[in-house]
Every structure is written in structure tokens, then in C-alpha cells.
Design an enzyme around this catalytic site. Sequence first.
Site, short mmCIF file in Angstrom:
data_model
loop_
_atom_site.label_atom_id
_atom_site.label_comp_id
_atom_site.label_asym_id
_atom_site.label_seq_id
_atom_site.Cartn_x
_atom_site.Cartn_y
_atom_site.Cartn_z
N HIS A 151 -31.48 -116.62 19.60
CA HIS A 151 -30.81 -117.40 20.65
C HIS A 151 -31.06 -116.81 22.03
O HIS A 151 -31.09 -117.54 23.03
CB HIS A 151 -29.32 -117.47 20.37
CG HIS A 151 -28.67 -118.69 20.93
ND1 HIS A 151 -29.11 -119.32 22.08
CD2 HIS A 151 -27.61 -119.42 20.50
CE1 HIS A 151 -28.34 -120.36 22.33
NE2 HIS A 151 -27.43 -120.45 21.39
N ASP A 367 -43.06 -133.64 13.19
CA ASP A 367 -44.01 -134.26 12.27
C ASP A 367 -45.29 -133.43 12.29
O ASP A 367 -46.05 -133.45 13.26
CB ASP A 367 -44.28 -135.69 12.69
CG ASP A 367 -45.28 -136.40 11.80
OD1 ASP A 367 -45.81 -135.76 10.86
OD2 ASP A 367 -45.55 -137.59 12.05
#
Length: 480
Positions: A151, A367
Amino acid sequence: MAVEILESCLVKPSEATAPEHGVWLSNLDLLVARSLTPTVYIYRPRSDPAFFSPPVLKAALSKALVPFYPLAGRLAQDDAGRPEIRCSGEGVLFVTARADATLDDLCDFAPSDELRRTLVPTADVAGTLLAMFQVTFFKCGGVCLGVAIHHTAADGLAALDFVNAWATIARGDVAASPCLDRTLLRARSPPSVRFEHAEYSRRASGPNPTVAFHSAILPLSKIQVDALKGEGKGLSTFKAVVAHVWRCACAARGLAPTEDSRLYMTADARSRVHPRLPRGYFGNAIFRASSEAAKVGDVASGTLEAVAEMVTAATARLDDEHVRSLVDYLELLQAVDAAGLRKGEWVMPETDLWVISWQGLPIYDADFGWGRPVFMGRACLQFSGLVYLVPGPDGDGRLDVVVAMEPRSLAMFREVFYQELKCRNPWEHASCTTPAEATRYSIRRPTMEMQEPDSRDEDVHILSDAFLCSGLVVKQPTCL
């Protein structure tokens, strides 16, 4: 579920990058949880023999690390002891694995300790390693991509930008380059603090208590969302749903009417500062915002429109001057003592909520050449009082409200949540609270065409610094 590790290696940038140096971290980078954020992407089986080929993925990952080269470095400290990213080019962890289960065995992919432990990689150097990835092949032919990005290196949107760039390169297309200049969020000299910034003034006193909680996903149909929005005059989805959640939480938690309750939100500075941060800003641009304290009784018994006005008041003031003032305030705070204020160290009272919205985030865009994921979510949740708003993958206006709450309160919250909706729209009561209907991302669905996320709501910049997973009521472990 047992998972066998087949290969574990470090993937380095495919080309030489800038000479080894340190990347300065902004105050917003330093006040997020100092840990890796675990997420999972689920993909349906394909007949392609090259489906999720590790060599293809590693080659694309190596290329993606060229423009995103800080991720191939390590978390370190500069000469003054301030955390920085040391751009060493050492690489990221890439793991391939095989599970003895099918995707259907996982059912709803609810966040859990097992999901985090089996499908997202871990390493002894996790304290300094900035990114880890695991491709797990299931007996049915499906695949899970587990992602853990530190993070401190990236917030939710920045992490998505990297994974989506990796996927774009794997498809053979050209990915956009990130903006690596974090000095755009540097404090002014001298600092000028014009606001109170109470969200960063409260900290835990003494050891942080471990608060047990359960989590649940509460689906809302478009009709139900529209019914809530119709209760107010021109309310956005965010404000209407948040007001509903806050009212229900105050009613369900058994709090005294005279107690104070506060609503926290995670806001994004990218479009709030002037000039706007460049597209592809790679770092942390998120910050905490909160409403004014309100009496529990006033929230629980107030109209949805009145409570929504409290949300409006909290978000309307988040302009450029507010962000700059906050960065300056954190600069002064860091010079004294910021201990206990990072997410994960800071303890939120049981009277309060923290709402994070994923509206408008490109969470289904990864994708790699074999179709979009049928599910994407966080592998485990963090603490009680968190509420996430997640749009459905079909772009049809549906919304999932994911709640982490004390066990004794969650059942009542669910009941109040849907009873209120039934009163507003008796024709569509939320019968989808049953397990079968709540799991609307189920892998068992024969087809699921992924579409672009809805156009951004007026509150789109109330964004997530962490990811989330659809799930039924489950016990939650402590997680990174």
C-alpha cells in the site's frame, strides 16, 4: 483446499531502468497501512492451450515493470530515517500453483484467511518486497490470479493501473505509462494549516484491541438503489446508499441515542487539487474525510434526505485548499509523532463507520487475452465498521454493500437494512439475501459479459484504498 506451489521466482524489468535511487514518498503515502493489499481475480476456463501461460505472463510482467520500475524495488529508509522506495530493480515475486479443487468448490469467493493464505503469495521479505503475484490453476481449468501490492507503493487505483497495464501488454497492446512524480503532493514551505483535520488527530491509546467481526454482502438491485435515491431531491447513488447504511447501523448496533456517531470516508485527491494530478499518477492520492459528529438518535430517526445532507457537507469541502492544508498538517505531524494514525494502527470507535466506494474503478479490466475476470475482490477484510460500495460487473446499476460489523450487530443490521428497503419499495423486497441469490458473481453462471463500469457518479472521487470481495456472512481473520 490444498494448493501445491509449482514455481516461485523473481521477475525483473526486461530493460535497464534508471540508476538505483530512492523515490521520495509523500505524506499520503506514509499514512496508509504499511502492508501488502491482497486481492484475487477469478477467470473462467478456456479451451486455449496457452490459457494463462506462465511464460507469457512473466514476459509481459517483465515489460510492465519497465515503466513501473519502482515496484521492482524495495521499501527502505533514507539517511534521515524517512521511508522511501529504493529503486534497485530486484524484481517482484511470481508464483505458479495448482489447487486440488474447482472454482465451484470456492462458491462465493468470500474473503477469508484461507483465501489469503492459499491464493495470494506470501514471502519472508514481505516487509520490503513491493509486489507479489500468484497464478493458481484449478481442476476445472479455471484460474485465480492473486495479487499483493504494498500500500505504501500504490493506492487502489494505482494498483489497478499496474495490473491493467500488465494485462494490456500480455494482449500485445501498448499500455499507458504512469506518472511517478510524487512531489506533486509535497507539503508547502512553510506549511499552512487552515482546517482542523480531526480525522488525523485521533489515535489509539495503548495497545490496539482486536475487535471480532463478521462480514456480509448485501446486494441492491437498480430498482432498490433508485428507490433510495427517490427519497431525496436529486441524491447521488453514493449519498443515498451511505445515508441508508449509516441510519441502519445506528439502529442495529444498540447504541445509546445520545452517543456520538461519525462517518468516515476515503476520498481521492487526484481531481480535487489544482491542477489535477496527471492521469496515471502512481502513488497514494487518497485521504480520510469525515462528517461532523451526530447523535445516534438523530441519525437513526432522521429522514434519509437529512442524513444525506450530512454526507454532502462532509464531501463538499474537500477542495484543493483542503487537500493542501491536510498535506501540510501531516508534514507537521510527521515531524512530531504519527504513531497510531496509519490505517491498521488507528482504532475506529464502535459507534462509527468507514465507507469506501468502488464506483467508477476499472476493477474488471484485467483481460490478459483470455477474457475479463468473472470476479475481482479483496482476499480478506481488515476491521469492524468498514463498508464498501461495489458496482456490479454488468454495468446495470446494481450495487453490493459489503459490511464488516460486530457479530451481535450484523444480523440486526441486515434485517433493518432490507426492512427499510421493503417499506420504500414493497414490490421488490430483497429476497436476494439468501446465499444462492446473494452470490450473483457465481462461477456457475453460463455466461457473463463484462462491460465498462458505469459513468462516474458525482461522488466518484470517494474511492477505495483497499479492495473488497463479495461474500456471505463469514468470520474474518486479522489480515494484512
